[in-house]
Write a protein that holds these residues in place. Structure first.
Motif, PDB file in Angstrom:
ATOM      1  N   UNK A  13       0.828  -1.211   0.000  1.00 26.28           N
ATOM      2  CA  UNK A  13       0.000   0.000   0.000  1.00 26.28           C
ATOM      3  C   UNK A  13       0.862   1.261   0.000  1.00 26.28           C
ATOM      4  N   UNK A  14       1.661   1.405  -1.059  1.00 28.47           N
ATOM      5  CA  UNK A  14       2.682   2.446  -1.098  1.00 28.47           C
ATOM      6  C   UNK A  14       2.123   3.854  -1.263  1.00 28.47           C
ATOM      7  N   UNK A  15       0.806   4.001  -1.444  1.00 36.15           N
ATOM      8  CA  UNK A  15       0.227   5.348  -1.456  1.00 36.15           C
ATOM      9  C   UNK A  15       0.397   6.032  -0.104  1.00 36.15           C
ATOM     10  N   UNK A  16       0.559   5.235   0.957  1.00 40.30           N
ATOM     11  CA  UNK A  16       0.812   5.787   2.290  1.00 40.30           C
ATOM     12  C   UNK A  16       2.303   6.082   2.419  1.00 40.30           C
ATOM     13  N   UNK A  17       2.641   7.296   2.801  1.00 43.74           N
ATOM     14  CA  UNK A  17       4.048   7.716   2.833  1.00 43.74           C
ATOM     15  C   UNK A  17       4.899   6.804   3.707  1.00 43.74           C
ATOM     16  N   UNK A  37       5.885 -11.254  -4.041  1.00 38.09           N
ATOM     17  CA  UNK A  37       5.023 -10.111  -3.726  1.00 38.09           C
ATOM     18  C   UNK A  37       3.580 -10.548  -3.959  1.00 38.09           C
ATOM     19  N   UNK A  38       2.830 -10.733  -2.874  1.00 42.04           N
ATOM     20  CA  UNK A  38       1.494 -11.320  -2.967  1.00 42.04           C
ATOM     21  C   UNK A  38       0.398 -10.254  -3.031  1.00 42.04           C
ATOM     22  N   UNK A  39       0.610  -9.246  -3.850  1.00 42.69           N
ATOM     23  CA  UNK A  39      -0.454  -8.310  -4.176  1.00 42.69           C
ATOM     24  C   UNK A  39      -0.622  -7.120  -3.261  1.00 42.69           C
ATOM     25  N   UNK A  40      -1.449  -6.194  -3.747  1.00 41.12           N
ATOM     26  CA  UNK A  40      -1.741  -4.916  -3.093  1.00 41.12           C
ATOM     27  C   UNK A  40      -0.484  -4.080  -2.883  1.00 41.12           C
ATOM     28  N   UNK A  41       0.313  -3.997  -3.946  1.00 42.43           N
ATOM     29  CA  UNK A  41       1.442  -3.063  -3.931  1.00 42.43           C
ATOM     30  C   UNK A  41       0.908  -1.640  -3.822  1.00 42.43           C
ATOM     31  N   UNK A  42      -0.127  -1.335  -4.581  1.00 41.82           N
ATOM     32  CA  UNK A  42      -0.723  -0.007  -4.570  1.00 41.82           C
ATOM     33  C   UNK A  42      -1.942   0.005  -5.461  1.00 41.82           C
ATOM     34  N   UNK A  43      -2.468   1.210  -5.689  1.00 44.08           N
ATOM     35  CA  UNK A  43      -3.658   1.357  -6.515  1.00 44.08           C
ATOM     36  C   UNK A  43      -3.346   2.009  -7.860  1.00 44.08           C
ATOM     37  N   UNK A  44      -2.572   3.085  -7.827  1.00 37.85           N
ATOM     38  CA  UNK A  44      -2.268   3.794  -9.071  1.00 37.85           C
ATOM     39  C   UNK A  44      -1.183   3.049  -9.846  1.00 37.85           C
TER      40      UNK A  44
END
Length: 282
Positions: A13-17, A37-44
């Motif tokens: 969830x790399x959108x969080x600083x 890497x099992x998903x949810x790296x980010x959204x954009x």
């Protein structure tokens, strides 16, 4: 045989600083280490590409399985692709970085006592983890909406061109079963999926209605059928190790800052193989 390790994480969830800084800090212990890497790296799209590029430059091999957040089409993302088209664009981006995806040949990892096939999976959910007291998808969704526990997927994860997310899930299950059945039977497997392949890990959710967005009953025997040594997953934001039919299930999520701040400090990287001497299921 190499002397590296098979490491894993999910839900960056790399959108969080603060989570972005965690990703920036990740480094292998040796030049032979692989990272699952099992998903949810980010959204954009650009955030996902940034993180996977960084990791691919540091680890000997990065293996990615998509989460639901990568498949969202957020209104703020310049990349407006939806559904299968978005997933395919992510796969092409990964291939450009040398990151392996569920669409690539499954690699064999030789760093442990015996070789294992590492299988990144893209299997969605079909609402079959019904909410308590319900017996159909419609009843289960109705209870979720009444309780106010509704996954954002209902608004941002589009199944195009499939008519529904559960139809997309069934298609992915059929495709993935065929590929797993073709894996060399000499090898055990490490199955990497964003969602747990069995329902049991969802029983501890604070809001049991959310389980219907956490997997499918169609994968309940895959860890046995396909010789899993370990199943790696995320999504629940409840990092732990459990055992099902004697197989280790490793939930490897980082989660949101509000979640990980309250936990004892630990490395965000989980060693999957060789199995740590202190590892235990619980």
């Amino acid at each position: 045989m190499t002397h590296g390790k098979l490491l894993a994480l999910s839900d960056q969830h790399v959108a969080h600083a603060e989570n972005r800084r965690i990703t920036e800090s990740l480094r292998p212990e040796s030049e032979d280490d692989w990272l699952l890497v099992a998903g949810d790296v980010g959204e954009k799209f650009e955030d996902i590409a940034w993180a996977l590029k960084l990791l691919s430059e540091r680890f000997s091999q990065v293996v990615w399985a998509p989460g639901n957040h990568e498949l969202w089409t957020p209104p703020s993302d310049p990349v407006t692709l939806r559904g299968v088209a978005r997933y395919e664009a992510l796969v092409e981006m990964c291939r450009g970085l040398g990151v392996l995806t569920p669409e690539d040949p499954y690699p064999v990892w030789h760093g442990g006592e015996a070789p294992v096939t590492v299988a990144p999976l893209f299997v969605l959910y079909d609402y079959s983890f019904f909410a308590p007291g319900t017996g159909t998808k419609e009843e289960s969704l109705r209870v979720a909406h009444q309780s106010g526990v509704v996954c954002t997927d209902e608004f941002l994860l589009h199944p195009d061109p499939y008519p529904s997310r559960d139809a997309w899930c069934r298609a992915r299950v059929t495709l993935t079963e065929e590929r797993l059945a073709a894996v060399d039977p000499r090898y055990g497997t490490v199955l990497v999926n964003h969602y747990p392949l069995v329902r049991e890990p969802t029983r501890v959710l604070r809001h049991p209605e959310f389980a219907q967005w956490c997997g499918t009953e169609l994968t309940a025997d895959w860890h046995r059928r396909f010789r899993a040594v370990t199943v790696v997953y995320g999504h629940l934001h409840i990092p732990r190790v459990t055992a099902h039919d004697g197989v280790r299930f490793e939930e490897v999520s980082i989660g949101y800052p509000r979640e990980w701040r309250s936990r004892p400090s630990r490395s965000p990287l989980r060693q999957i193989l060789p199995r740590p001497a202190s590892g235990h299921a619980g």
